[in-house]
Scaffold this motif. Sequence first.
Motif, short mmCIF file in Angstrom:
data_model
loop_
_atom_site.label_atom_id
_atom_site.label_comp_id
_atom_site.label_asym_id
_atom_site.label_seq_id
_atom_site.Cartn_x
_atom_site.Cartn_y
_atom_site.Cartn_z
N ILE A 1 0.88 -1.18 0.00
CA ILE A 1 0.00 0.00 0.00
C ILE A 1 0.91 1.22 0.00
O ILE A 1 1.78 1.33 0.88
CB ILE A 1 -0.91 0.02 1.24
N SER A 2 0.74 2.11 -0.98
CA SER A 2 1.67 3.23 -1.07
C SER A 2 0.96 4.53 -1.41
O SER A 2 0.02 4.55 -2.21
CB SER A 2 2.75 2.95 -2.12
N ASN A 3 1.42 5.58 -0.77
CA ASN A 3 0.99 6.92 -1.14
C ASN A 3 1.62 7.26 -2.49
O ASN A 3 2.81 7.00 -2.71
CB ASN A 3 1.46 7.92 -0.06
N ALA B 1 -2.59 5.08 -3.14
CA ALA B 1 -3.50 5.98 -2.42
C ALA B 1 -3.05 7.42 -2.65
O ALA B 1 -1.87 7.70 -2.86
CB ALA B 1 -3.52 5.65 -0.94
N SER B 2 -4.03 8.31 -2.59
CA SER B 2 -3.72 9.73 -2.78
C SER B 2 -4.84 10.58 -2.22
O SER B 2 -5.99 10.12 -2.08
CB SER B 2 -3.52 10.03 -4.28
N ASP B 3 -4.51 11.82 -1.88
CA ASP B 3 -5.53 12.76 -1.43
C ASP B 3 -6.36 13.28 -2.61
O ASP B 3 -7.42 13.89 -2.39
CB ASP B 3 -4.86 13.96 -0.73
N TYR B 4 -5.87 13.04 -3.82
CA TYR B 4 -6.54 13.56 -5.02
C TYR B 4 -7.11 12.40 -5.84
O TYR B 4 -6.81 11.23 -5.62
CB TYR B 4 -5.55 14.37 -5.87
N LEU C 1 -5.04 -1.30 -7.78
CA LEU C 1 -6.22 -0.66 -7.22
C LEU C 1 -5.84 0.73 -6.75
O LEU C 1 -4.72 0.95 -6.29
CB LEU C 1 -6.76 -1.50 -6.04
N PHE C 2 -6.78 1.67 -6.87
CA PHE C 2 -6.55 3.02 -6.35
C PHE C 2 -7.51 3.27 -5.20
O PHE C 2 -8.68 2.89 -5.24
CB PHE C 2 -6.78 4.06 -7.45
#
Length: 710
Positions: A507-509, A540-543, A556-557
């Motif tokens: 799992i990565s930013n 993963a991202s804030d956007y 997967l996002f």
Amino acid sequence: MMTLYTLLLRNERDVVHARQQTRDIAALLGFENREQIRLATAASEMARNAFRYARSGKVSFNLSAEAPQALEIFISDSGPGIDNLDVIMEGRYKSQTGLGIGILGTKRLMDSFEIQSSPAGTLVKMRKQLPEAKFFTNSRAQEVVQKIKSRQPESPYEEIERQNQELLKTLDELRRRQEELATLNRELEDTNRGVVALYAELDDRADYLKRASEMKTSFFSNISHEFKTPLNSIISLSRMLLERIDGDLTPEQTKQVNFIAEASRSLSEMINDLLDIAKVEAGKVKVRIKTFVLEELFSALKGMLKPLLADNSSVDLVFEDTTSPTILRTDEGKVSQILRNFISNAIKFTPQGEIRVAAYQTGGNVIFSVTDTGIGIDPDNHERIFEEFIQVENPLQEKYRGTGLGLPLCRNLAALLGGRVWVESELGRGSSFFAEIPMVYKGEGPSAVDLQARDFNRQPILLIEDNAEAFAMLEPHFRESGFQLVHMDTLERASRWLSQHDPAAIISNLYLHGSPVGDFFKKYRKSVKADRKAPPLIAASDYDDASMASLNGADLFFKKPYVPQLLLRDVRRLADKEQPKQILVLDDNEISRYILRQLLDKPWITLIEARNGQEGLDAAAMRLPDAMILDLMMPGMDGIQVLEKLRARPEAKTLPVVIYTSKGLSEGERQRIEALNAGILSKNDISTTLDSEKILNTLAAKGFARPEIR
């Protein structure tokens, strides 16, 4: 060097004269009577050898000029030389005529002795240092020369009489020495008898203390089992009530059950600490050596202890970054236990401020420190807090009652690993607890430590995230799921970790410290060998960066903020699944079976129960299960006897079995269980954590083919 006197050896009378002159010169130079006799004996022996074997020679007495001054005696002849001189000087020559015996005896009388021999003749050089505080200038040396020349040699008869007197004095001195030696021997015999009696008393005392220690350990072991079985049941049932498994509780009932659970946990902790201390003192604690990386230990501790601060937002728990990978080869569990105790104490007694955990290498050791801004400890109590059952009175003590056994246990564990613990603190200024632990356990030797893959109790999931709060929030949920979340906050650390481990998922930013990480994952996927399957990647991202995540190879996002339940569901969905398995539970305690039924209530597990040994063996004979959970203490056949009968069946030799018990096992019991290829699981641990994955992973370690991710 100054020549004091020279004497030619032309007849036997000159040999006697050489002895007389040596004694007189020694007296003039300040030598005491005993040394005069030794010098005279050495000179006459070598002069006699020169005259005997060469029929002539010369004796020269000299005084060295440099300090410390010494009398030097040179004896030379022009005889045929000495055969086998090396053999003589080594003491291996067996003389028929006396040749060689006198040479070695003379050598012992002098400070230095040198002999040179050839067919052209022999030269002997002897040296004796002058007594302390004696120094002769040229003028004083000349006075000695004049006195020597003015003396008339004594007749041989007078010399014989003097030698006899010297011999009598020597014999008298030997007699006195023998009497003194006999007296000393008698005193030593008396002393030895006293020492022997003392040793016998010490041996008796040591045997008594050993028996007392063994009895204490046996008592704690037996009583802990008797206490733990009902305590584990109380803790487990309280947990189930609080989790509303069978319905809701009123607020007052919740309060009462919490009191029950807290009291049970406190009593259980005291029993565990007492048992651990007794085992360490009795030398029955096994050191389990493994290689691990310091930053991974800190990562696990961070996830484990952050939740303790959930109700206290005014205290920050900070783990300092290690500047370089620090690798240790020692007992990770015991190091972790020491640090957990330090940190939990700091959390209890720090109302506000900061708790900082750090480590640094010094020589072959690592010094761990836990520093807080709490209430502090008076210097008078620094040693007392490491004594059993000692608790320093303070305003926070009423809120956090402890056993007073945690810090003594830390000291014993550190000593077991070859290290030490100490504290630095002042009242009102916080405390710093330190543990110095050798990087390589001394039983392993001083060889270099190689970086090896860490052994995980649960499948590792790598979280690459620069937000430490995200890890603290996610880790407890993953811990309950059967996964072990490992946190890395830089790509460099993540790359180093991935070179040693194969995670079940990543799992990565997408943006780490403000920079995109897409290139890192493209390179990683290319580096995965053909015979390995790349782990699924969740970006993963804030956007709303789903398209970028797909381009970078993500499976997967996930748009932040993280929702633990949903993230965990996605991790599970990306993993393979297997068919249900049958597990046989053999335990005479209905409450223990009930707790296992609740914990292992999964769609892929069929649970079969038996209440005694024979019933369990019959059930296994009808259909061999995929795994077995076996209690140790039962009426009739105990767990080990059941396991021995089970292993006697060819079809059950490799059946995965776990001994599930509250009893503190002896080393002999552990060896018997290990010889029967069974795992060991503590009811106390399960009742405290209600961790079904711990049960399943222990079975998996013995060959239970459980699904990898559920």
